[in-house]
Design a protein around this motif. Sequence first.
Motif, short mmCIF file in Angstrom:
data_model
loop_
_atom_site.label_atom_id
_atom_site.label_comp_id
_atom_site.label_asym_id
_atom_site.label_seq_id
_atom_site.Cartn_x
_atom_site.Cartn_y
_atom_site.Cartn_z
N GLU A 20 32.40 41.58 29.49
CA GLU A 20 32.33 40.72 30.67
C GLU A 20 32.69 41.51 31.91
OE1 GLU A 20 31.17 37.39 30.50
OE2 GLU A 20 30.91 38.45 32.38
N PHE A 21 31.89 41.37 32.96
CA PHE A 21 32.22 42.05 34.22
C PHE A 21 32.58 41.07 35.32
CE2 PHE A 21 29.54 45.15 31.96
CZ PHE A 21 30.40 46.24 31.97
N LEU A 22 32.83 39.82 34.93
CA LEU A 22 33.11 38.84 35.99
C LEU A 22 34.49 39.05 36.58
CD1 LEU A 22 35.13 36.41 34.77
CD2 LEU A 22 33.02 35.78 33.64
N GLU A 62 37.61 37.24 38.73
CA GLU A 62 38.12 35.89 38.97
C GLU A 62 37.92 35.50 40.44
OE1 GLU A 62 41.98 35.22 37.33
OE2 GLU A 62 41.41 36.33 35.54
N LYS A 118 33.01 49.33 29.63
CA LYS A 118 33.83 48.26 30.21
C LYS A 118 35.18 48.80 30.68
CE LYS A 118 35.89 44.35 30.90
NZ LYS A 118 35.60 43.29 31.79
N ILE A 140 41.65 51.65 44.09
CA ILE A 140 42.70 50.91 44.80
C ILE A 140 43.98 51.77 44.88
CG2 ILE A 140 44.10 48.80 44.78
CD1 ILE A 140 41.65 47.55 43.29
N PHE A 185 35.84 47.91 47.49
CA PHE A 185 37.09 48.25 46.79
C PHE A 185 37.87 49.35 47.51
CE2 PHE A 185 38.29 46.22 42.80
CZ PHE A 185 37.36 45.19 42.84
N ASP A 219 40.04 48.23 50.13
CA ASP A 219 41.04 47.50 50.92
C ASP A 219 42.44 47.81 50.40
OD1 ASP A 219 39.15 46.24 52.46
OD2 ASP A 219 38.93 44.56 51.07
N GLY A 227 46.46 43.68 40.71
CA GLY A 227 46.98 42.83 39.63
C GLY A 227 45.81 42.36 38.80
N PHE A 251 47.20 36.81 42.08
CA PHE A 251 46.97 38.26 42.20
C PHE A 251 45.88 38.60 43.21
CE2 PHE A 251 43.07 39.55 39.92
CZ PHE A 251 42.75 38.40 39.22
N LYS A 252 45.11 37.59 43.59
CA LYS A 252 44.14 37.72 44.69
C LYS A 252 43.76 36.31 45.11
CE LYS A 252 39.92 37.93 41.97
NZ LYS A 252 38.71 38.63 41.65
N ARG A 261 48.09 42.41 53.34
CA ARG A 261 46.67 42.20 53.03
C ARG A 261 45.75 42.41 54.22
NH1 ARG A 261 44.87 41.90 47.66
NH2 ARG A 261 46.43 40.81 46.46
C1 UDX Z 1 38.32 42.86 37.54
C2 UDX Z 1 36.93 43.49 37.67
O1 UDX Z 1 36.54 43.48 39.06
C3 UDX Z 1 35.92 42.74 36.80
O2 UDX Z 1 34.65 43.39 36.85
C4 UDX Z 1 36.44 42.72 35.37
O3 UDX Z 1 35.55 42.02 34.52
C5 UDX Z 1 37.82 42.10 35.31
O4 UDX Z 1 38.71 42.81 36.17
P1 UDX Z 1 39.54 40.76 38.58
O5 UDX Z 1 40.76 41.25 37.86
O6 UDX Z 1 39.20 39.32 38.49
O7 UDX Z 1 38.25 41.56 38.10
O8 UDX Z 1 39.74 41.07 40.14
P2 UDX Z 1 39.26 42.15 41.20
O9 UDX Z 1 38.51 41.47 42.27
O10 UDX Z 1 38.63 43.31 40.58
O11 UDX Z 1 40.67 42.59 41.83
C6 UDX Z 1 41.68 43.21 41.05
C7 UDX Z 1 42.89 43.51 41.89
O12 UDX Z 1 42.60 44.53 42.84
C8 UDX Z 1 43.39 42.32 42.72
O13 UDX Z 1 44.80 42.29 42.69
C9 UDX Z 1 42.87 42.60 44.11
O14 UDX Z 1 43.65 42.00 45.13
C10 UDX Z 1 42.97 44.11 44.16
N1 UDX Z 1 42.05 44.72 45.14
C11 UDX Z 1 40.70 44.62 44.99
C12 UDX Z 1 42.58 45.45 46.21
O15 UDX Z 1 43.81 45.57 46.35
N2 UDX Z 1 41.72 46.04 47.07
C13 UDX Z 1 40.36 45.97 46.96
O16 UDX Z 1 39.64 46.56 47.80
C14 UDX Z 1 39.83 45.23 45.88
#
Ligand code: UDX
Length: 479
Positions: free
Chosen positions: A170-172, A174, A225, A236, A270, A272, A278, A343-344, A455
Amino acid sequence: MKTNIKNICCIGAGYVGGPTMSVIADKCPDISVNVVDKNSERIALWNHSNLDLLPIYEPGLDEIISRCRGKNLTFSTKIREKISSADMVFISVNTPTKTKGIGAGQASDLKWVEACARDVAKFSIGHTIVVEKSTLPVKTAEVIKKILEASQITKNFQIEKSFDVLSNPEFLAEGTAIKDLEKPDRVLIGGEKNDAILALHNIYSKWVPKEKILHTNIWSSELAKLTSNAFLAQRISSINSIGAICEATGADVREVARAIGSDSRIGSKFLDAGPGFGGSCFKKDILNLVYLSKYFGLDEVASFWEGVVKLNHWHQKRISILVVEKLFGSVSNKKIGILGFSFKANTNDTRESAAISICKDLIEEGAILYIHDPKVEENQISKDLGLNSINLNRKNKAKNKIQNSGDWFFASNIDEIFPEADAILILTEWKEYTNFDWEKISTKMRRPAWIFDARSILDPKELENTNLNLWRIGDGFNT
Ligand code: UDX
Ligand code: ADP
């Protein structure tokens, strides 16, 4: 073997299984999609008539549930029945990092995956395609296959019960799960037998362009994956490390990110800087890579990836230390408002949220935190902090004595966090935190007051006419 699937069972009604199966049901009305889980309370919430009570908050999910539930989408605890009638079973259960035994702290605990494989082995009838959906360590398919093969039944030289195993990670992400499922960058199907791959391909091809459905061998799919998440997490940690250099040198991490992101080889996503990554996947998947590398004697590879997690941990500590330092070296008995605990943004998930470690540190230092989050509930924060919130009586008592260790208060109303606060710390980029009247707020806070924006959601101009001090992540100018 038939490649036209009519009945799916998904074991695990969590963050992955729930949304994924809802979208498959929505896009394939001719397939019966049955999600099962051993947790009856969770299933009851999936079946609740009030869609605000779904166990998972994902934009767009409630609309799909109201379209499909009770038609071709069911949620139940009938594990045996739904496996028996399925042509295809998805395994979508949790695989947390092991806390004890061999590989503790790094390897994934596969006991739930193994339990599912045993259930499929026991209850399935005829030929069943088993799809790994959970994020798993490389070579997990082999474990599943071995368990299934041990139960393969042959009668009069005819195979009565048989299996194929596919990896379909899965690449989704949240908060955008439905969008990611409806318009994926790619769908990855790893397997050995063409018919089984085609069966799953035919499901996705109902809404995903064929060129985006990639076929690989099963180990490449599992490793891809882990590698995707490791690369994203690495970006990050990289930008957060540069943020620290920006603060030390007078540079601005947003400007650096824009400059490097316009190189098409690097790309702008990615990048930021924030309070540290998290979520349930990044740390776990990197630690899986570390474990795998060590297992194969690739120690340099292991320490390279371990560095990404170490940097993230250091970075979160750096923020708590910085808050204490700015508040004259002590936060004891000081009121600090925390904006955001998930976490986001756009999720109620707090797993591995930077807010957990930062809030724990500040409480340890004696701060009284007022924590607000639009979606995370009070009892979840209590669980994460290992500490119940203070009720009003205790709060008043707390005010009257100098405390050694801090405490926290759940601010259901956001206006509660500002009066007499020494600092506000923004940890999640929720949209509702971008429209404050800072001039008005500055009159309520105790001076000198600080706003810590981890943020980058504030425009420093908004604070120009206030007497608030601003710290922004990676901003060497305002440091
Ligand atoms: C991630 C992957 O993106 C997804 O493809 C995989 O299937 C599951 O793990 P997710 O954990 O839901 O998804 O969140 P994601 O949007 O990737 O963010 C992960 C963390 O990185 C968050 O805490 C977010 O705040 C942080 N983040 C993301 C940053 O600090 N800066 C960025 O530019 C992007
Ligand atoms: P993820 O983020 O991977 O979806 P979650 O923890 O949100 O993980 O969900 C996993 C779900 O799997 C939980 O609801 C849990 O009850 C369920 N589960 C775990 N093991 C089994 C099992 N053997 N049979 C049925 N359900 C299971």
